[in-house]
Structures are given as C-alpha cells and as structure tokens.
Design a protein around this motif. Structure first.
Motif, mmCIF file in Angstrom:
data_model
loop_
_atom_site.group_PDB
_atom_site.id
_atom_site.type_symbol
_atom_site.label_atom_id
_atom_site.label_comp_id
_atom_site.label_asym_id
_atom_site.label_seq_id
_atom_site.Cartn_x
_atom_site.Cartn_y
_atom_site.Cartn_z
ATOM 1 N N VAL A 1 -18.803 -1.305 -1.925
ATOM 2 C CA VAL A 1 -18.659 -0.028 -2.570
ATOM 3 C C VAL A 1 -19.061 1.144 -1.637
ATOM 4 N N ILE B 1 -2.994 9.186 -0.185
ATOM 5 C CA ILE B 1 -1.526 8.850 -0.379
ATOM 6 C C ILE B 1 -1.040 10.161 -1.410
ATOM 7 N N LEU C 1 -12.481 17.032 -9.861
ATOM 8 C CA LEU C 1 -12.800 15.620 -9.678
ATOM 9 C C LEU C 1 -13.869 15.323 -9.060
ATOM 10 N N TYR D 1 -21.891 13.409 -11.983
ATOM 11 C CA TYR D 1 -22.455 12.262 -12.951
ATOM 12 C C TYR D 1 -22.863 10.880 -12.159
ATOM 13 N N SER D 2 -22.693 10.858 -10.981
ATOM 14 C CA SER D 2 -23.383 9.816 -9.986
ATOM 15 C C SER D 2 -24.712 10.107 -9.889
ATOM 16 N N HIS E 1 -26.706 11.033 -12.384
ATOM 17 C CA HIS E 1 -26.943 10.501 -13.703
ATOM 18 C C HIS E 1 -26.996 9.076 -13.750
ATOM 19 N N LEU E 2 -26.111 8.413 -12.950
ATOM 20 C CA LEU E 2 -26.039 6.954 -12.842
ATOM 21 C C LEU E 2 -26.965 6.457 -11.883
ATOM 22 N N TYR F 1 -24.364 2.986 -6.572
ATOM 23 C CA TYR F 1 -23.838 4.203 -7.159
ATOM 24 C C TYR F 1 -24.032 5.389 -6.150
ATOM 25 N N MET G 1 -21.392 7.275 -4.238
ATOM 26 C CA MET G 1 -20.316 8.040 -5.051
ATOM 27 C C MET G 1 -20.731 9.571 -4.926
ATOM 28 N N LEU H 1 -2.755 10.544 -5.044
ATOM 29 C CA LEU H 1 -2.795 9.724 -6.380
ATOM 30 C C LEU H 1 -4.071 9.598 -6.877
ATOM 31 N N PHE H 2 -4.958 9.551 -6.002
ATOM 32 C CA PHE H 2 -6.512 8.904 -6.780
ATOM 33 C C PHE H 2 -6.918 9.948 -7.355
ATOM 34 N N VAL H 3 -6.505 11.248 -7.082
ATOM 35 C CA VAL H 3 -7.093 12.374 -7.934
ATOM 36 C C VAL H 3 -6.160 12.451 -9.267
ATOM 37 N N GLY I 1 -7.784 9.777 -11.360
ATOM 38 C CA GLY I 1 -9.235 10.087 -11.832
ATOM 39 C C GLY I 1 -9.296 11.034 -12.737
ATOM 40 N N LEU I 2 -8.494 12.230 -12.771
ATOM 41 C CA LEU I 2 -8.395 13.232 -13.619
ATOM 42 C C LEU I 2 -7.754 12.714 -14.912
ATOM 43 N N LEU J 1 -10.539 10.913 -16.512
ATOM 44 C CA LEU J 1 -11.438 12.002 -16.958
ATOM 45 C C LEU J 1 -10.869 12.809 -18.007
ATOM 46 N N LEU K 1 -18.781 10.860 -19.631
ATOM 47 C CA LEU K 1 -18.192 11.159 -18.531
ATOM 48 C C LEU K 1 -18.862 10.182 -17.245
ATOM 49 N N SER K 2 -19.929 9.972 -17.339
ATOM 50 C CA SER K 2 -20.440 9.060 -16.157
ATOM 51 C C SER K 2 -19.847 7.550 -16.160
ATOM 52 N N LEU L 1 -16.870 7.501 -15.652
ATOM 53 C CA LEU L 1 -15.789 7.504 -14.598
ATOM 54 C C LEU L 1 -16.500 7.082 -13.218
ATOM 55 N N PRO L 2 -17.445 7.449 -12.895
ATOM 56 C CA PRO L 2 -18.093 7.130 -11.477
ATOM 57 C C PRO L 2 -18.593 5.717 -11.643
ATOM 58 N N GLN L 3 -18.948 5.222 -12.837
ATOM 59 C CA GLN L 3 -19.623 3.871 -13.107
ATOM 60 C C GLN L 3 -18.365 2.712 -12.964
ATOM 61 N N MET M 1 -15.381 3.168 -11.283
ATOM 62 C CA MET M 1 -14.938 3.496 -9.946
ATOM 63 C C MET M 1 -15.668 2.502 -9.183
ATOM 64 N N ALA M 2 -17.053 2.827 -9.278
ATOM 65 C CA ALA M 2 -18.023 1.968 -8.248
ATOM 66 C C ALA M 2 -17.934 0.410 -8.696
ATOM 67 N N LEU N 1 -7.806 4.281 -4.427
ATOM 68 C CA LEU N 1 -6.635 4.029 -5.576
ATOM 69 C C LEU N 1 -7.166 3.004 -6.307
ATOM 70 N N MET O 1 -10.286 2.106 -7.037
ATOM 71 C CA MET O 1 -11.448 2.395 -7.694
ATOM 72 C C MET O 1 -11.149 3.404 -9.001
#
Lengths: 162, 428
Positions: free
Chosen positions: A52, A69, A97, A104-105, A107-108, A128, A131, B22-24, B27-28, B31, B41-42, B44-46, B48-49, B282, B284
């Motif tokens: 990670v 990319i 984004l 929110y990271s 929060h995590l 986390y 992030m 592409l990752f944006v 991700g969006l 979201l 919304l948490s 999303l990072p949860q 991803m990681a 990507l 993630m």
C-alpha cells in the motif's frame, strides 16, 4: 519554493526506492525462514502493508511527473480555448478526488487506530496513512495546474504521433 | 442501483475519452456512486487501500523490478547474438532472430513496452543494417514484443489473476504455448514475405558459434526456468518466485555478467516505484469501482441478459474478441482490463468457460491492442527507435497483425492450447 519542491521530489524518490528494497527483503525473509523451518508469521501481512505504501509513493511520484495514464488523443484535437476549458475541468475533477481521498483517509486513520493488525504489532491505521499524503499531493498538484492554466502558463502539448 | 451504475458508467466513459486521467475517472465514478447511494464516502479510500493489501499483488512490483534489473544489465546483446547464430542463416535471418530474441526476452520481462524498449534498438539497427526497410524492421519488432506479456512472467496476467481471483501460476503456464505459437506464426509470416521484401541471409556461423553464444546467455535464459520451476515444484508462490527472480537478476548483473554497476541501482529502484505507482493507482481505483459495480449487482443483471441474447459460448468468446480488439485500439491495455474484467469474467464463468483460458484470451486481445493504431503504445516506442513516421508505421504493422490474430482465433476455438500445460503440471 522551487528548492522545497526539488527536495520533496528527492525525498519521495528516496523513500520509494527504499520501500522497494524493504518489500523485496520482506518477501525473501518469508522464503528463507520457511526453508529454515522457522516460518515468520508477519511477512505476508507486512508485504501487504508495504505494498500500500509503495503504491501510494509511486502514485505521488507519477503525479509529480504527470506520468499517469490519460487518453489525450481526442482532447488534443481541440482548438486552444476548448482545450484549456477541458483541461480546467480535468484539473478541478482531479483536485476534488484528491481532497476526498485525503479527507476521508483521516477518518479511516482515526477509526482504525485502535485495531491491531493480525501478526504485526501495529495498528491497521498504518495501512491508510499513505492515502493521506497521496490525496493531498494529488490535490496540491491539481491546484498548481489550475493556477498555471488560469495564468496562461500551460501550453497545449504537441500531438504524440509525428 | 444497476440503473444508477449504468448512468455513471456512461459519464465515466465520456470523461475517459475527454482526457481525464484514468485513475481519476474511475475514482470519481466510484465516488459518484457512493454519494448518490448514500454510502459513506470513506469506503473510497478504504477499498483503494484494501485492494493493495494482498500478497499476490506484491508479485507485480517485483516482476517490474526484475525486468528493470535485466534491462539495465544489457543482457539483450547476448540473446541477440545467440538468436542470430542459431537462425540467422535462414532467409530473413535477422527478422527470425529478432522474433526469437523477443521470445527468449519474454521470459525475463512481463510487458510488451519493456520488450520493445529493451531489445528493440539492437534488433531494429541490425535489420536496418542488413538492408531491411525501416518500417518492416519496426513492425517485426513491435509484433514480436507482444509475446512479452504472454510468455511468463507477465504483469497483465498478475493483475488479471488478482482481479478475477484466478491462479497466477496457472495463467503463467497457460501463456507458454500461445506465446510459442505467436513466435512461430510470426516466423512463418517472415518466411512468406522474406523474398518479396528482399530480406537476405547471413552465412551459417557454425555449431561452435551457436554453442558459444548459447553459453554466454545460458544463465539469462534460465530466468523463466527459475520462476516457473520454483512455482510448480511447490517451493515458491508466484510472489516469492518474483522475489527470487529479482535476486537471480541481481546475481546475473553483478556476478555472472558483471554488466551492472552499483550506481545503476538507484534509478532502477525509482523507476520500479514509478511504474508500480502508475499501474497500482489504477488497480486501487478499479478496486473501489469494482466494489461499487458488485454491490450495484451489475454482473448479476448483465450476465443473464448476455446469456439470454447469446446462447453459444463460442459466439460469446468471438464477440468478446471483437469488443476487446476494438477497445484495445483506443485504450491502454491494463486500464481496459480493469474496467472490463468485473463484467466479462462472471459472464464467461456462466458459460462454463475456464477462467484461465479466458484470462489468456483477454490478455492477448489487449496486448494486440498495444500495436494497433491509433493508441498503440508499443508503436510509439518503436517509431522513435526506427525514426519513421506514425503513419508509415500504422500501415506497416497491418500484415503482422494477421499471424497474431490467427493465434488468438486458435486459442479461442481450441481450449487445450491454453489449458493443457497448466493441467499437466497441476496433476498430483
């Protein structure tokens, strides 16, 4: 300011390079310990955590180098003004984004701080933690690009194919 | 929720084509789904990681590291010398040697771009010096580079295995026969065009030269044996095999060939981290979006629809081939794979198609996309090496797609081509 940015880039590269070595060392430690009939219980879990971190550091360096990319073929066909307009929207979306991921990271990290990992004497919040800077850097870089666009400092790139 | 996901997917695809990273865009899209559905919304990072916190995915940066080490150690020169001595005496010898070099090099790198960049310069220069048209030399090199991610190790197969929950070891083994067939079919194509293109032949170097050049690259050629041997003897998992391969690559560079210097290690490690970052962000984002797609029950809704519309598994595979080839023309292979796997893999499973065979079909389709205009990333690499225009390259590559499409059709129609070897080695 420029010096700080150069310093940050070097720090990111140093940390990322070190993480690659640590990740390799952790996986090898798992193999060697198993071969010696004393398997280490933490190597798989540590590899996951390091992965990670490495992914996030690589993401940050790629963001700094604008190496992510993108399919630019259609955008680059646009005349200058519409190109700048789409680029503005793209950077604003990227900033959004980054802000959400960073916010929110936090929060995590808070909500996982008292949960211990299975084999490592660590909180799962450490998974986390990377992030947060990754989200912040994505946000900051997008804001810089927005500022450069607004002040006319961004040139439309030449098409890729000669 | 399926309707919502469909609407979001439409906007998301437009945003990709509009140039959003592409990752944006992924991700969006995730979201937007979470926000509209009222999910915290948490997530999303949860997610991803969480998609990175897995032992099998660790194989990806380690295989990237191994490829970078071997690339920096300049092992390609030795392989080219061996391939030229072995097969250079046939008409079109340099072209055959170039293809053979890519087949051998494929056992050391896991991506088509790495193959083209690593061995392309020396191959194209040799062919141009022998009087080949620059565009022909570039087209042969580009087509041969697609073997890189098919013969193990393979970065796209690691990603596919993790995303679709398929054995990476079996995917690796399943790529061996198609990879060899790709090489042979390209050589057959060289045989067809050699005389017309005026490709010459070199004098036979002799068995002693073949033996000598083979010994010079013997340890490098053994890299896939170390990887696959370790995995299928039960000694290592694919991730551990990647780590051992990294150590082996360092051993080759520092001790056996002595072509690596300590000062090269820093750039190699940083380069590995950057490539890992570009690929993994990507994965993630796709992990978060994949979770949204699964809870919106898109696969459960789409699969019966697909099954109802297309009753024949073979027709489904042929349509998947057409879809992936078209997508591959416009989209980066890895991104296309991450987007399409959550939808196509469950449908394929419902038809009873083996996930290993399906994985190889998906990867081969999208890798062919790396040499098809207008978005063929391998083409961009080779035109710079060969110093030709993109338009010239776009025309020159077309005939070389034929042998690769023939192999694609063969592995689609005849599953044993992909499933025989993994089945053989998995027997108790």
């Amino acid at each position: 300011m420029q010096r700080w940015v150069v310093w940050l880039d070097r720090l990111l590269q140093l940390a990322a390079g070190t993480l690659v070595v640590v990740l390799l060392g952790t996986v090898v430690a798992g193999i060697v310990s198993r071969a010696l009939n004393h398997p280490l219980s933490w190597t798989d879990e540590a590899s996951g955590f390091l992965m990670v971190w490495l992914a996030c550091l690589g993401w940050m360096i790629a963001t700094r180098q604008s190496a992510h990319i993108r399919i630019r073929v259609f955008q680059d066909l646009l005349p200058l003004r519409p190109w700048q307009g789409t680029e503005l929207v793209i950077q604003a979306a990227t900033a959004l984004l980054g802000a959400v991921i960073a916010g929110y990271s936090v929060h995590l990290i808070r909500s996982n701080s008292d949960i211990e990992a299975l084999a490592l004497p660590l909180s799962t919040a450490w998974m986390y933690v990377p992030m947060l800077p990754a989200g912040l850097l994505t946000l900051a870089q997008a804001l810089v690009e927005l500022w450069r666009l607004a002040t006319g400092r961004v040139d439309k790139p030449e098409p890729l194919a000669p | 929720m399926t309707g919502l996901m469909a609407k979001i997917s439409g906007v998301w695809l437009v945003s990709i084509l509009a140039g959003l990273p592409l990752f944006v865009s992924m991700g969006l899209a995730a979201l937007a789904f979470l926000w509209i559905s009222g999910i915290p919304l948490s997530v999303l990072p949860q997610k991803m990681a969480g998609s990175m916190n897995s032992f099998p995915i660790v194989a990806a940066p380690l295989f990237i590291l191994m490829g970078n080490i071997l690339g920096a150690a300049k092992i390609t020169d030795r392989i080219v010398a061996f391939a030229s001595a072995l097969i250079g005496w046939v008409r079109g010898g340099y072209a055959h040697a170039s293809i053979l070099t890519s087949m051998i090099f494929a056992g050391m790198v896991g991506s088509a771009v790495a193959d083209a960049a690593g061995s392309g310069a020396i191959e194209i220069r040799a062919m141009k010096n022998a009087g080949y048209k620059p565009e022909t030399a570039a087209a042969i090199t580009a087509a041969a580079a697609t073997i890189g991610p098919i013969i193990p190790p393979s970065l796209p197969m690691v990603i596919y295995g993790v995303m679709a929950d398929v054995s990476i070891g079996k995917l690796f083994m399943a790529g061996v026969v198609p990879g060899a067939l790709m090489g042979l079919s390209l050589m057959a194509m060289v045989g067809v065009v050699a005389r017309r293109e005026g490709m010459g032949r070199q004098p036979f170097a002799g068995f002693a030269a073949i033996g000598r050049t083979f010994l010079r690259c013997f340890f490098a050629v053994m890299t896939p044996v170390v990887i696959l041997g370790g995995m299928f003897s039960g000694l290592f998992t694919p991730t551990e095999a990647a780590a051992v391969a990294c150590l082996y690559a360092l051993f080759l560079g520092f001790v056996v060939y002595r072509t690596l210097e300590l000062k090269q290690l820093g750039p190699i490690l940083v380069d590995t981290a950057i490539t890992t970052g570009i690929v993994m962000v990507l994965v993630m984002a796709a992990g978060a979006l994949g979770w949204c797609i699964s809870i919106s029950r898109v696969p459960q809704t789409l699969t019966p629809m697909i099954l109802e519309t297309i009753s024949n598994p073979l027709l489904f595979l042929l349509l998947v081939n057409v879809l992936l080839l078209v997508v591959g023309c416009f989209m980066e292979a890895l991104a296309a794979m991450l987007i399409l796997i959550p939808i196509l893999a469950p449908a394929a499973a419902s038809y009873g198609i083996d996930p290993v065979q399906f994985g190889v079909i998906v990867v081969l389709n999208l890798i062919i996309g790396t040499i098809t205009p207008p978005m063929g990333i391998v083409l961009f690499v080779v035109i710079r090496i060969a110093e030709i225009s993109f338009e010239t390259m776009a025309r020159a590559i077309l005939p070389w797609l034929i042998p690769l499409l023939v192999v694609l059709a063969a592995i689609t129609l005849w599953p044993p081509l992909t499933l025989w070897l993994p089945g053989l080695l998995s027997r108790p």
